[in-house]
Design a protein around this motif. Structure first.
Motif, short mmCIF file in Angstrom:
data_model
loop_
_atom_site.label_atom_id
_atom_site.label_comp_id
_atom_site.label_asym_id
_atom_site.label_seq_id
_atom_site.Cartn_x
_atom_site.Cartn_y
_atom_site.Cartn_z
N LYS A 132 -3.50 30.36 3.83
CA LYS A 132 -3.39 30.95 5.27
C LYS A 132 -3.21 30.58 6.62
CE LYS A 132 -0.82 35.33 2.78
NZ LYS A 132 -1.56 36.60 3.03
N GLU A 133 -5.02 30.97 7.06
CA GLU A 133 -5.62 30.50 8.41
C GLU A 133 -5.19 28.87 8.11
OE1 GLU A 133 -9.50 30.78 9.01
OE2 GLU A 133 -9.27 33.16 8.69
N LEU A 134 -5.48 27.77 7.26
CA LEU A 134 -5.54 26.65 7.60
C LEU A 134 -4.16 25.84 7.13
CD1 LEU A 134 -8.51 25.67 5.09
CD2 LEU A 134 -8.19 25.28 7.80
N GLY A 135 -2.96 26.99 7.26
CA GLY A 135 -1.79 26.68 7.07
C GLY A 135 -1.78 25.68 6.13
N VAL A 136 -2.07 26.14 4.55
CA VAL A 136 -1.23 25.62 3.75
C VAL A 136 -1.01 26.09 2.54
CG1 VAL A 136 -3.54 23.32 4.06
CG2 VAL A 136 -3.76 25.12 2.83
N GLU A 137 -0.03 25.10 1.51
CA GLU A 137 0.26 26.30 0.72
C GLU A 137 -0.23 26.06 -0.19
OE1 GLU A 137 4.22 26.47 -1.43
OE2 GLU A 137 4.37 25.66 0.02
N MET A 187 0.75 -0.99 -0.03
CA MET A 187 -0.03 -0.18 -0.12
C MET A 187 0.74 1.31 -0.45
SD MET A 187 -2.95 0.51 3.15
CE MET A 187 -2.11 1.71 4.20
N TYR A 188 0.19 2.26 -0.83
CA TYR A 188 0.96 3.47 -0.84
C TYR A 188 1.17 3.77 0.56
CZ TYR A 188 1.15 3.54 -6.07
OH TYR A 188 2.25 2.51 -7.11
N LYS A 189 1.85 4.70 0.46
CA LYS A 189 2.58 5.40 2.74
C LYS A 189 1.48 7.35 1.93
CE LYS A 189 5.87 2.97 5.23
NZ LYS A 189 6.53 2.27 4.18
N ASN A 190 2.15 7.16 0.59
CA ASN A 190 1.58 9.21 0.64
C ASN A 190 0.60 9.23 -1.11
OD1 ASN A 190 3.59 10.69 2.16
ND2 ASN A 190 4.87 9.16 1.57
N LEU A 191 -0.32 10.47 -0.74
CA LEU A 191 -1.05 10.68 -2.03
C LEU A 191 -1.10 11.64 -2.27
CD1 LEU A 191 -3.22 9.28 -3.68
CD2 LEU A 191 -4.69 9.87 -1.51
N ILE A 192 -0.72 12.30 -3.73
CA ILE A 192 -1.37 13.38 -3.73
C ILE A 192 -3.16 12.82 -4.58
CG2 ILE A 192 -0.62 14.82 -6.07
CD1 ILE A 192 2.18 14.31 -5.30
N ASN A 195 -1.39 8.75 4.42
CA ASN A 195 -0.98 10.38 4.31
C ASN A 195 -1.47 11.16 3.38
OD1 ASN A 195 0.50 11.96 5.74
ND2 ASN A 195 2.03 12.79 3.96
N VAL A 196 -2.21 12.53 3.06
CA VAL A 196 -2.73 13.21 1.90
C VAL A 196 -1.79 13.92 2.07
CG1 VAL A 196 -4.00 14.33 1.21
CG2 VAL A 196 -4.91 12.78 2.46
N VAL A 197 -1.04 14.27 1.49
CA VAL A 197 -0.09 15.32 0.90
C VAL A 197 -0.88 16.48 0.42
CG1 VAL A 197 2.48 16.34 -0.32
CG2 VAL A 197 2.28 13.59 0.72
N ALA A 198 -1.13 16.26 -0.72
CA ALA A 198 -1.47 17.20 -1.49
C ALA A 198 -3.55 17.24 -2.30
CB ALA A 198 -1.53 17.44 -2.52
N GLU A 243 -13.23 21.27 4.17
CA GLU A 243 -13.54 20.62 5.11
C GLU A 243 -12.23 19.52 5.05
OE1 GLU A 243 -17.88 19.11 4.25
OE2 GLU A 243 -18.70 20.78 4.43
N GLN A 244 -11.85 18.90 3.55
CA GLN A 244 -11.23 18.28 3.48
C GLN A 244 -9.97 18.38 4.19
OE1 GLN A 244 -11.34 17.66 -0.61
NE2 GLN A 244 -12.45 16.20 -0.42
N ILE A 245 -9.40 19.52 3.96
CA ILE A 245 -8.54 20.51 4.52
C ILE A 245 -8.33 20.37 5.73
CG2 ILE A 245 -6.88 22.50 4.71
CD1 ILE A 245 -7.97 23.64 1.94
N LYS A 246 -9.37 20.19 6.53
CA LYS A 246 -9.26 20.20 8.38
C LYS A 246 -9.04 18.80 8.67
CE LYS A 246 -11.64 24.68 9.23
NZ LYS A 246 -13.27 24.93 9.07
N GLU A 247 -9.65 17.86 7.71
CA GLU A 247 -9.44 16.19 8.92
C GLU A 247 -9.00 16.00 7.68
OE1 GLU A 247 -12.50 13.86 6.36
OE2 GLU A 247 -12.44 12.12 7.11
N PHE A 248 -8.14 15.83 6.38
CA PHE A 248 -6.95 15.15 6.02
C PHE A 248 -5.87 15.68 6.48
CE2 PHE A 248 -10.59 13.34 4.23
CZ PHE A 248 -9.90 12.05 4.80
N LYS A 249 -5.30 17.95 6.84
CA LYS A 249 -4.05 18.05 6.79
C LYS A 249 -3.16 18.06 5.55
CE LYS A 249 -5.18 18.39 11.80
NZ LYS A 249 -6.87 17.84 11.29
N PRO A 250 -3.28 18.38 3.96
CA PRO A 250 -2.79 18.26 3.44
C PRO A 250 -1.67 19.81 3.33
CG PRO A 250 -4.26 18.89 2.35
CD PRO A 250 -4.74 18.60 4.21
#
Ligand code: NDP
Ligand code: MG
Length: 385
Positions: A69-74, A1-6, A28-31, A43-50
């Motif tokens: 910026k508020e959510l801390g994602v690039e 199984m892959y560990k990281n996902l875009i 792990n959701v990278v992006a 909602e997805q950003i809050k749950e999966f924290k990419p």
């Protein structure tokens, strides 16, 4: 199984079902990427924290800058943004699942492959429009291209015994037949958008739901199978199987047929693309054979469903003909969904484009986008838009 996902196209039907699999296995959701649906994306950003996101609609992306910026994602923007996500460095054991709809997914597929990543491909239009470029890039970069489309996942599973590959006789690509199976052209002249949007077995995004009603989806899948499995179009037979339990089959030279079966739930092929070659427990329901009442098979009617006829002729002609029929279809479906043209007009546009242009066998990525543009302009011209 892959560990990281875009995950590209995370807000769509395949995207959300992919996240269901991710949730189960803690991948792990990278992006993540979306086009306009920032409410769900948030909602997805809050749950999966990419760490990264891309919003392809530029205006929507600009309006989301503060929030990102508020959510801390690039935040990346536009179609180039999805290519940047696909090329992110620094992760081992990573896969790009492309669930974008339409030719808009092609450059991201190529970018992922060129950066040496395996790709789980739902975006069949990548192979339909630029199949030669995609498959050459796969070979050159020695990466895996894992099918997500249920039929192609089925064929991939039926072909796992590499020793028997040389004796493959044909692929039996199953089709549900869509909501208008058995209709005559006269009956199709009367159908509405609401009827076309009601698929008997699958719940999917609106574009592929219309493609299923016109049988364009099966045409696109035929082309997808030619590229994925390196077979001649004549060695793929389309079989209408109304119940969508057999997801496709292969026949070997000894006339032995191998099929893959399961409930019609996309989480099964999505999960297999992420866990391959392992099989793991699934949230999808198991198959109860005693609950299956009928099990039927019939040919597809491509005299009535012109989109399928056009796709078959396009792949037989080769070059950018498949890209042109795809472009004509994307534009025609958009017009149909906006109540500008009728159901039968879609087939007229898609079949009409075949006669319109001459394409060579060799092509570049620029040629692909030119052919797509010409096809869309052709559609607008025949409907005076
Ligand atoms: P949806 O319409 O449900 O989702 C499409 C996704 O792509 C959404 O995340 C959408 O964002 C995003 N998107 C839309 N336009 C663009 C664009 N121009 N650039 C970048 N991203 C964009 O489609 P599906 O999930 O149904 O289908 C996705 C792909 O998977 C298609 O190629 C389809 O053929 C294939 N597929 C789908 C199956 C299914 O069961 N649904 C089965 C087999 C294959 P937003 O939500 O913000 O608009
Ligand atoms: Mg399919």
């Amino acid at each position: 199984m892959y560990k990281n996902l875009i995950l590209l196209g995370s807000t769509g039907s395949i995207g959300t079902q992919s996240l269901d699999v991710v949730r189960k296995y803690g991948i792990n959701v990278v992006a993540l990427s979306a086009h306009k649906n920032v409410k769900l994306l948030e909602e997805q950003i809050k749950e999966f924290k990419p760490e990264y996101i891309c919003i392809t609609d530029i205006e929507t992306a600009n309006n989301f800058e503060e929030k990102a910026k508020e959510l801390g994602v690039e935040l990346f923007k536009g179609s180039e943004g999805t290519q940047k996500l696909a090329q992110l460095d620094g992760y081992n054991d990573i896969v790009v699942l492309n669930a974008i709809v339409g030719i808009a997914g092609l450059k991201a597929t190529l970018a992922a492959i060129e950066s040496g990543k395996d790709v789980a491909l739902a975006n069949k239009e990548s192979l339909v429009t630029g199949g030669k470029l995609v498959m050459e890039a796969v070979k050159r970069n020695n990466v895996k291209l894992l099918p997500v489309d249920s039929e192609h996942s089925a064929i991939f599973q039926c072909l796992q015994d590499k020793n028997s590959a040389p004796s493959l006789k044909k692929i039996l690509l199953t089709a549900s037949g869509g909501p208008f199976f058995g209709y005559t052209t006269q009956q199709l002249a009367e159908v509405t958008k609401e009827q076309a949007l009601k698929h008997p077995n699958w719940s999917m995004g609106s574009k592929i739901t219309i493609d299923s009603a016109t049988l364009m989806n099966k045409g696109l899948e035929l082309i997808e199978a030619v590229w994925l499995f390196d077979v001649e179009p004549k060695d793929i037979q389309i079989v209408v199987h109304r119940q969508s339990i057999i997801h496709s089959m292969v026949e070997y030279s000894d006339n032995s047929v191998i099929a893959q079966l399961g409930t019609p739930d996309m989480r099964i092929p999505i999960q297999y693309s992420l866990t391959y070659p392992q099989r793991m427990e699934s949230n999808a329901a198991g198959l109860d054979f005693f609950a299956v009442k009928d099990f039927t098979f019939a040919p597809a009617d491509d005299d009535t469903f012109l989109c399928l006829k056009a796709a078959k002729e396009a792949i037989a002609k080769g070059g950018l003909y498949p890209c042109a029929v795809n472009g004509a279809n994307e534009r025609a479906v958009e017009l149909f969904l906006n109540d500008k043209i009728s159901f039968l007009d879609i087939g007229k546009a898609v079949y009409g484009v075949l006669e319109r242009f001459d394409f060579k066998d060799e092509y570049t990525i620029e040629d692909v986008f030119n052919a797509d543009k010409m096809a869309r302009e052709y559609v607008d011209s025949i409907f005076n838009i």
